[in-house]
Design an enzyme around this catalytic site. Structure first.
Site, PDB file in Angstrom:
ATOM      1  N   ASP A  15       0.807  -1.328   0.194  1.00 44.20           N
ATOM      2  CA  ASP A  15      -0.091   0.033  -0.029  1.00 44.20           C
ATOM      3  C   ASP A  15       0.790   1.181  -0.054  1.00 44.20           C
ATOM      4  O   ASP A  15       0.880   1.986   1.097  1.00 44.20           O
ATOM      5  CB  ASP A  15      -0.829   0.171   1.054  1.00 44.20           C
ATOM      6  N   LYS A  37       0.014  -8.119  -1.646  1.00 41.61           N
ATOM      7  CA  LYS A  37      -1.276  -7.865  -1.832  1.00 41.61           C
ATOM      8  C   LYS A  37      -1.197  -6.394  -2.688  1.00 41.61           C
ATOM      9  O   LYS A  37      -0.360  -5.479  -2.352  1.00 41.61           O
ATOM     10  CB  LYS A  37      -2.020  -7.407  -0.816  1.00 41.61           C
ATOM     11  N   ASP A  64      -6.308  -7.402  -4.906  1.00 44.82           N
ATOM     12  CA  ASP A  64      -7.402  -6.911  -3.855  1.00 44.82           C
ATOM     13  C   ASP A  64      -8.138  -5.729  -4.447  1.00 44.82           C
ATOM     14  O   ASP A  64      -8.034  -4.687  -3.702  1.00 44.82           O
ATOM     15  CB  ASP A  64      -6.718  -6.849  -2.541  1.00 44.82           C
ATOM     16  N   LEU A  65      -8.778  -6.053  -5.491  1.00 45.18           N
ATOM     17  CA  LEU A  65      -9.827  -4.821  -6.085  1.00 45.18           C
ATOM     18  C   LEU A  65     -11.046  -5.027  -5.868  1.00 45.18           C
ATOM     19  O   LEU A  65     -11.821  -4.112  -6.411  1.00 45.18           O
ATOM     20  CB  LEU A  65      -9.320  -4.926  -7.514  1.00 45.18           C
ATOM     21  N   PHE A  67     -14.037  -6.677  -6.506  1.00 41.27           N
ATOM     22  CA  PHE A  67     -14.589  -6.659  -7.842  1.00 41.27           C
ATOM     23  C   PHE A  67     -16.277  -6.924  -7.392  1.00 41.27           C
ATOM     24  O   PHE A  67     -16.769  -7.735  -6.759  1.00 41.27           O
ATOM     25  CB  PHE A  67     -14.492  -7.775  -8.982  1.00 41.27           C
ATOM     26  N   HIS A  68     -16.888  -5.742  -7.825  1.00 38.80           N
ATOM     27  CA  HIS A  68     -18.327  -5.610  -7.511  1.00 38.80           C
ATOM     28  C   HIS A  68     -19.058  -5.113  -8.641  1.00 38.80           C
ATOM     29  O   HIS A  68     -19.140  -3.828  -8.574  1.00 38.80           O
ATOM     30  CB  HIS A  68     -18.565  -4.978  -6.129  1.00 38.80           C
ATOM     31  N   ASP A  69     -19.768  -5.813  -9.525  1.00 46.15           N
ATOM     32  CA  ASP A  69     -20.528  -5.076 -10.702  1.00 46.15           C
ATOM     33  C   ASP A  69     -21.565  -5.824 -11.085  1.00 46.15           C
ATOM     34  O   ASP A  69     -21.600  -7.247 -10.425  1.00 46.15           O
ATOM     35  CB  ASP A  69     -19.340  -4.619 -11.735  1.00 46.15           C
ATOM     36  N   ILE A  70     -21.954  -5.726 -12.075  1.00 44.49           N
ATOM     37  CA  ILE A  70     -22.984  -6.779 -12.947  1.00 44.49           C
ATOM     38  C   ILE A  70     -22.317  -8.154 -13.083  1.00 44.49           C
ATOM     39  O   ILE A  70     -20.831  -8.266 -13.453  1.00 44.49           O
ATOM     40  CB  ILE A  70     -23.664  -6.301 -13.909  1.00 44.49           C
ATOM     41  N   THR A 128     -13.111  -4.531   7.662  1.00 49.76           N
ATOM     42  CA  THR A 128     -12.836  -4.449   9.252  1.00 49.76           C
ATOM     43  C   THR A 128     -13.072  -2.990   9.666  1.00 49.76           C
ATOM     44  O   THR A 128     -12.834  -2.816  10.954  1.00 49.76           O
ATOM     45  CB  THR A 128     -11.313  -4.743   9.275  1.00 49.76           C
ATOM     46  N   GLN A 200      -9.078   0.655  11.390  1.00 46.36           N
ATOM     47  CA  GLN A 200      -9.586  -0.848  11.593  1.00 46.36           C
ATOM     48  C   GLN A 200     -10.263  -0.949  12.861  1.00 46.36           C
ATOM     49  O   GLN A 200      -9.559  -0.254  13.690  1.00 46.36           O
ATOM     50  CB  GLN A 200      -8.374  -1.755  11.419  1.00 46.36           C
ATOM     51  N   GLY A 220      -0.019  -5.244   7.379  1.00 45.87           N
ATOM     52  CA  GLY A 220       0.482  -4.148   6.610  1.00 45.87           C
ATOM     53  C   GLY A 220       1.170  -3.234   7.423  1.00 45.87           C
ATOM     54  O   GLY A 220       2.406  -3.238   7.423  1.00 45.87           O
TER      55      GLY A 220
END
Length: 249
Positions: A15, A37, A64-65, A67-70, A128, A200, A220
């Protein structure tokens, strides 16, 4: 737990803002951590090139992207994750069963057809940084984070995901909800003793997370912000190793 097994459970997030910083961290930590990551921060600044670079150098990448879509879009992104050569990647369990199933099917089909190693697909449950207030303000009717994590873990398991991302405090509940022995739990929110929790909320130490039954620990800031990140990583692995031996014993 052997030293090698403990090392393989450790995931260090890159990060950082630049590809040069990521390269330096990878070079200094590759002997001490099993997986690196790459999240939205580094991926947005550096693109998929840094993923290919780490994989080409023999490193394992956790993409660690989230994904959240159709379903069609997430299925396509899952194919590309396999082609990138990542070892683990994330989707959001809250995307629903069809999205998860389509992603799992696309992943398996692409890996088989193109002779690729199939990455582990893990579904994010409740971040978290979230708590009951966060769930309420976003319209989630679960009474607490544990209830929502458990619901989403069951959904992920029956929809083809290989595991979930869940805080250390929910590991026990996920194991009770999903009895598949190969169901992996990736655990962020891991901090060494005395480290700041920052944003967190549901956190544990590496030893506590290992004893709770995590498969992968994401550690991290405790490592990358340390004066000597390699030394900090070795200390985390030693703590994990000792905790694992105590569990076995």
């Amino acid at each position: 737990m052997s030293h090698r097994k403990a090392k393989d459970k450790l995931v260090v997030p890159l990060d950082v803002d630049t590809v040069d910083e990521a390269r330096r961290l990878f070079a200094s930590l590759r002997e001490h951590a099993g997986t690196f990551k790459v999240g939205p921060r580094l991926f947005t600044s550096s693109g998929p090139g840094i993923v290919r670079e780490i994989v080409a150098a023999g490193g394992r990448v956790f993409l660690d992207l989230k994904f959240h879509d159709i379903p069609t879009v997430v299925a396509g992104a899952s194919r590309e994750a396999a082609r990138l050569g990542v070892s683990i990647f994330t989707v959001h369990a809250s995307g629903g069963g069809e999205m998860l199933r389509r992603a799992a099917e696309a992943l398996a089909e692409t890996a088989a057809r193109e002779g690729l190693e199939r990455p582990i697909m893990v579904a994010v449950t409740v971040l978290t940084s979230s708590n009951e207030e966060t769930l309420t303000e976003t319209g989630v009717r679960a009474t607490d984070a544990v209830e929502q994590v458990t619901l989403l873990a069951r959904l992920a398991a029956r929809s083809g995901a290989d595991g979930v991302v869940a805080s250390p405090h929910e590991i026990k509940h996920v194991r009770e909800a999903v009895t598949r022995p190969d169901f992996r739990i990736v655990t962020p929110g891991v901090r060494t003793q005395g480290s700041a929790h920052d944003d967190q909320r549901r956190v544990m130490t590496p030893a506590e997370a290992v004893r709770a039954g995590a498969d992968f620990l994401v550690v991290g800031r405790s490592i990358i912000n340390a004066p000597d990140p390699a030394r900090a990583a070795r200390a985390v692995v030693e703590e994990m190793e000792q905790a694992g031996e105590a569990v076995v014993g």
